[in-house]
Design a protein around this motif. Sequence first.
Motif, PDB file in Angstrom:
ATOM      1  N   ILE A  40       0.859  -1.183   0.000  1.00 33.94           N
ATOM      2  CA  ILE A  40       0.000   0.000   0.000  1.00 33.94           C
ATOM      3  C   ILE A  40       0.895   1.232   0.000  1.00 33.94           C
ATOM      4  O   ILE A  40       1.760   1.382   0.860  1.00 33.94           O
ATOM      5  CB  ILE A  40      -0.937  -0.006   1.228  1.00 33.94           C
ATOM      6  N   ALA A  41       0.693   2.117  -0.966  1.00 34.45           N
ATOM      7  CA  ALA A  41       1.594   3.259  -1.157  1.00 34.45           C
ATOM      8  C   ALA A  41       1.153   4.511  -0.416  1.00 34.45           C
ATOM      9  O   ALA A  41       1.932   5.449  -0.279  1.00 34.45           O
ATOM     10  CB  ALA A  41       1.738   3.563  -2.647  1.00 34.45           C
ATOM     11  N   ASN A  42      -0.085   4.573   0.030  1.00 31.24           N
ATOM     12  CA  ASN A  42      -0.544   5.737   0.792  1.00 31.24           C
ATOM     13  C   ASN A  42      -0.506   5.419   2.278  1.00 31.24           C
ATOM     14  O   ASN A  42      -0.447   4.259   2.690  1.00 31.24           O
ATOM     15  CB  ASN A  42      -1.970   6.126   0.374  1.00 31.24           C
ATOM     16  N   ALA A  43      -0.558   6.456   3.097  1.00 32.04           N
ATOM     17  CA  ALA A  43      -0.547   6.272   4.545  1.00 32.04           C
ATOM     18  C   ALA A  43      -1.969   6.124   5.065  1.00 32.04           C
ATOM     19  O   ALA A  43      -2.915   6.666   4.474  1.00 32.04           O
ATOM     20  CB  ALA A  43       0.127   7.469   5.214  1.00 32.04           C
ATOM     21  N   PRO A  44      -2.150   5.402   6.171  1.00 28.68           N
ATOM     22  CA  PRO A  44      -3.476   5.358   6.784  1.00 28.68           C
ATOM     23  C   PRO A  44      -3.816   6.710   7.384  1.00 28.68           C
ATOM     24  O   PRO A  44      -2.928   7.552   7.611  1.00 28.68           O
ATOM     25  CB  PRO A  44      -3.316   4.290   7.873  1.00 28.68           C
ATOM     26  N   ASP A  45      -5.110   6.941   7.632  1.00 30.02           N
ATOM     27  CA  ASP A  45      -5.506   8.210   8.231  1.00 30.02           C
ATOM     28  C   ASP A  45      -5.209   8.194   9.731  1.00 30.02           C
ATOM     29  O   ASP A  45      -4.610   7.254  10.259  1.00 30.02           O
ATOM     30  CB  ASP A  45      -6.983   8.516   7.948  1.00 30.02           C
ATOM     31  N   ALA A  46      -5.670   9.233  10.430  1.00 32.68           N
ATOM     32  CA  ALA A  46      -5.368   9.360  11.861  1.00 32.68           C
ATOM     33  C   ALA A  46      -5.959   8.219  12.674  1.00 32.68           C
ATOM     34  O   ALA A  46      -5.503   7.932  13.789  1.00 32.68           O
ATOM     35  CB  ALA A  46      -5.879  10.699  12.376  1.00 32.68           C
ATOM     36  N   ASN A  47      -6.962   7.543  12.125  1.00 32.26           N
ATOM     37  CA  ASN A  47      -7.574   6.410  12.808  1.00 32.26           C
ATOM     38  C   ASN A  47      -6.960   5.068  12.400  1.00 32.26           C
ATOM     39  O   ASN A  47      -7.457   4.009  12.776  1.00 32.26           O
ATOM     40  CB  ASN A  47      -9.082   6.378  12.531  1.00 32.26           C
ATOM     41  N   GLY A  48      -5.899   5.127  11.575  1.00 22.21           N
ATOM     42  CA  GLY A  48      -5.206   3.908  11.180  1.00 22.21           C
ATOM     43  C   GLY A  48      -5.881   3.123  10.079  1.00 22.21           C
ATOM     44  O   GLY A  48      -5.640   1.930   9.935  1.00 22.21           O
ATOM     45  N   GLN A  49      -6.724   3.790   9.294  1.00 21.29           N
ATOM     46  CA  GLN A  49      -7.421   3.073   8.230  1.00 21.29           C
ATOM     47  C   GLN A  49      -7.581   3.973   7.009  1.00 21.29           C
ATOM     48  O   GLN A  49      -7.203   5.136   7.014  1.00 21.29           O
ATOM     49  CB  GLN A  49      -8.793   2.603   8.715  1.00 21.29           C
ATOM     50  N   SER A  50      -8.167   3.412   5.948  1.00 17.72           N
ATOM     51  CA  SER A  50      -8.390   4.176   4.730  1.00 17.72           C
ATOM     52  C   SER A  50      -9.488   3.505   3.912  1.00 17.72           C
ATOM     53  O   SER A  50      -9.567   2.277   3.865  1.00 17.72           O
ATOM     54  CB  SER A  50      -7.100   4.263   3.902  1.00 17.72           C
ATOM     55  N   SER A  51     -10.314   4.327   3.272  1.00 12.13           N
ATOM     56  CA  SER A  51     -11.365   3.801   2.395  1.00 12.13           C
ATOM     57  C   SER A  51     -10.881   3.680   0.961  1.00 12.13           C
ATOM     58  O   SER A  51     -11.568   3.115   0.122  1.00 12.13           O
ATOM     59  CB  SER A  51     -12.599   4.710   2.446  1.00 12.13           C
TER      60      SER A  51
END
Length: 354
Positions: A153-164
């Motif tokens: 995964i090339a993007n970072a997770p958000d502040a909650n540690g996840q991503s849609s």
Amino acid sequence: MSYQLTIEPLGTTIEVEEGQTLLDAALRQGIYIPHACGHGLCGTCKVQVTDGEVDHGAANPFALMEMERDDGKTLACCATLQSDATIEADIEDEPDAQVIPVRDFTATVARIEQLTPTIKALHLRLNQPIRFQAGQYVQVQIPGVEGGRAFSIANAPDANGQSSEIELNVRLVPGGAGTTWLHQSLHEGDKVQITGPYGRFFVRQSAQLPMVFMAGGSGLSSPRSMILELLAQGCTQPITLVYGQRSLEELYYDAEFRALAAQHPHFTYVPVLSEVPEGTEWPGARGYVHDAAKAHFNGNFSGLKAYLCGPPPMIEACIGTLMQGRLFERDIYTEKFLSAADAQKTRSPLFRSI
């Protein structure tokens, strides 16, 4: 029908469906058993069966020798249960590891971006958010390709540690059925099935030490995710990225990292090209990643945490350079997933974790 599997030394018992591998069952419960190729070729996921019966599956006879089978060993990535069983696995305590069960997702291709002549960025919108640690990877199911293909995964997770939505960077491998399909047959709006997250390649932030990321080719995905998250979180430890490509046209996200280095004084970006034609203007380093890193750190890597991601020859060269520069196995981390071809190459018996 299902069986009960007890995993020692955890003492945890999980349910394993008929035909489900031990590794898949464990990962879906958030239990990490060390593994790499997932194809029964490398032997990384070898466990001891202390009670019960298993089917060894398609384990390669060199990865799991006959005498080992007789001694009760099996490969978790291939083995399935034939009864309730107990295994002993080499499970290490990782203070920075999050317990994230592996899950299945349906992804819609939101956007495809041509990053370089050979690398595309696939932006995938998921049917539900995925929780992951920066540096982990997913398996993409591809028509006609058994077992799918792994991509970081090339993007970072958000502040909650996840991503849609996740970004995968896919390099076209000549003759590769999986990458050829992703490059030539996948279009915006199409749906693909993915599974994840997988992997133990993440930042050991509890160490509170300066970090060097060494990446080559399309191996930039994991370091990019990790560095973006570190900077977003306000990490104050020195961070250095040494990133190598053959040519300037293949050096993707160069402008982004230059901008980040200008914005964050504690982040240093060292791009390096191995093939620069005579007369080409290139103010950066020339040669290979390990050489550029050695020059940048004056041959002394002590006191660092090193994260390596790229082609196996690059990884081997970087490990040698780091160890010559007084950095040792406990402070060197590499991405563990291997292609079937990589897994068949001889791995050094001297290193347990890299």
